[in-house]
Scaffold this active site. Structure first.
Site, PDB file in Angstrom:
ATOM      1  N   ASN A  42       9.561   7.470   1.337  1.00 44.71           N
ATOM      2  CA  ASN A  42       8.345   7.664  -0.391  1.00 44.71           C
ATOM      3  C   ASN A  42      10.039   8.510  -0.717  1.00 44.71           C
ATOM      4  O   ASN A  42      10.322   9.340   0.027  1.00 44.71           O
ATOM      5  CB  ASN A  42       7.480   8.332  -0.100  1.00 44.71           C
ATOM      6  CG  ASN A  42       7.440   9.784   1.061  1.00 44.71           C
ATOM      7  OD1 ASN A  42       7.576   9.520   1.718  1.00 44.71           O
ATOM      8  ND2 ASN A  42       6.401  10.525   0.985  1.00 44.71           N
ATOM      9  N   GLU A  55       6.625   1.963   1.433  1.00 45.26           N
ATOM     10  CA  GLU A  55       6.228   0.249   1.069  1.00 45.26           C
ATOM     11  C   GLU A  55       7.527   0.053  -0.477  1.00 45.26           C
ATOM     12  O   GLU A  55       7.987  -1.045  -0.508  1.00 45.26           O
ATOM     13  CB  GLU A  55       5.201   0.103   1.264  1.00 45.26           C
ATOM     14  CG  GLU A  55       4.484   0.295   2.326  1.00 45.26           C
ATOM     15  CD  GLU A  55       4.275   1.692   2.467  1.00 45.26           C
ATOM     16  OE1 GLU A  55       3.943   3.132   1.427  1.00 45.26           O
ATOM     17  OE2 GLU A  55       2.942   1.901   2.450  1.00 45.26           O
ATOM     18  N   CYS A  89      -0.970   1.806   0.331  1.00 38.92           N
ATOM     19  CA  CYS A  89      -1.723   2.428  -0.732  1.00 38.92           C
ATOM     20  C   CYS A  89      -1.866   1.019  -1.751  1.00 38.92           C
ATOM     21  O   CYS A  89      -1.846  -0.078  -1.435  1.00 38.92           O
ATOM     22  CB  CYS A  89      -1.756   3.134  -1.598  1.00 38.92           C
ATOM     23  SG  CYS A  89      -0.564   3.346  -2.378  1.00 38.92           S
ATOM     24  N   CYS A  92       1.066  -0.622  -3.336  1.00 38.84           N
ATOM     25  CA  CYS A  92       1.168  -0.927  -2.100  1.00 38.84           C
ATOM     26  C   CYS A  92       1.118  -2.171  -2.269  1.00 38.84           C
ATOM     27  O   CYS A  92       1.886  -3.446  -2.089  1.00 38.84           O
ATOM     28  CB  CYS A  92       1.708  -0.396  -1.786  1.00 38.84           C
ATOM     29  SG  CYS A  92       2.995   1.340  -2.303  1.00 38.84           S
TER      30      CYS A  92
HETATM   31  N1  THU Z   1       2.585   7.780   0.436  1.00 35.22           N
HETATM   32  C1  THU Z   1       3.317   6.254   1.284  1.00 35.22           C
HETATM   33  O1  THU Z   1       4.958   6.365   0.688  1.00 35.22           O
HETATM   34  N2  THU Z   1       2.767   5.261   1.243  1.00 35.22           N
HETATM   35  C2  THU Z   1       1.923   4.834   1.869  1.00 35.22           C
HETATM   36  O2  THU Z   1       1.460   3.922   2.242  1.00 35.22           O
HETATM   37  C3  THU Z   1       0.558   6.546   1.167  1.00 35.22           C
HETATM   38  C4  THU Z   1       1.200   7.504   0.455  1.00 35.22           C
HETATM   39  C5  THU Z   1       2.935   8.185   0.122  1.00 35.22           C
HETATM   40  C6  THU Z   1       3.114   9.194  -1.649  1.00 35.22           C
HETATM   41  C7  THU Z   1       3.396  10.441  -1.602  1.00 35.22           C
HETATM   42  O3  THU Z   1       4.306  10.661  -1.855  1.00 35.22           O
HETATM   43  C8  THU Z   1       2.986  10.939   0.252  1.00 35.22           C
HETATM   44  O4  THU Z   1       2.691   9.722   0.933  1.00 35.22           O
HETATM   45  C9  THU Z   1       0.888  11.276  -0.290  1.00 35.22           C
HETATM   46  O5  THU Z   1       0.093  10.814  -0.726  1.00 35.22           O
END
Ligand code: THU
Length: 136
Positions: A42, A55, A89, A92
């Protein structure tokens, strides 16, 4: 490539997470049909809405390199050094729907006690909207 190895590559990618605002660090490892792996983390932004999930980082890296056929993605995440269950999420899941067959593409993440939870995209995005819905 077994499930545990794909999870391990997701952990490795998580080390690069840029998450100074949430502290929630995520890594993903995306396996193509040919056996190649694209990783992602992320990447947050001071303008929060400009942030990108791990993702989608992995998918966009792969798609921008010409990849179009995928078998599975592993996702790990959690606050600071800890990892918790990190199912992808909704945004994604929708991106996965664009490039993956929901009846064959697997999503892996760790549940309690580090057991691997493994679902088909169809299970995590039932009745998903895709290119087929625009066809007539
Ligand atoms: N996040 C992801 O990278 N993938 C997920 O499936 C859930 C959330 C990140 C987004 C943000 O940077 C942090 O996690 C908190 O939401």
């Amino acid at each position: 490539m077994d499930d545990r190895e794909l999870i391990r590559l997701a952990y490795q990618a998580r080390a690069s997470a840029h998450a100074p605002y949430s502290g929630f660090r995520v890594g993903a490892a995306l396996l193509t049909n040919s056996g190649k792996v694209y990783t992602g983390c992320n990447i947050e932004n001071a303008s929060y809405g400009a942030s990108n999930c791990a993702e989608r980082t992995a998918f966009f890296k792969a798609v921008s390199e010409g990849e179009r056929e995928f078998q599975a993605i592993a996702v790990v995440g959690g606050k600071e050094e800890i990892t918790e269950s990190c199912p992808p999420c909704g945004i994604c899941r929708q991106v996965m729907m664009e490039f993956c067959n929901p009846d064959t593409f697997y999503i892996l993440f760790e549940g309690k006690g580090k057991i691997i939870c493994k679902y088909l995209l169809r299970e995590l995005l039932p009745e998903g909207f895709g290119a087929g819905n625009l066809a007539r």
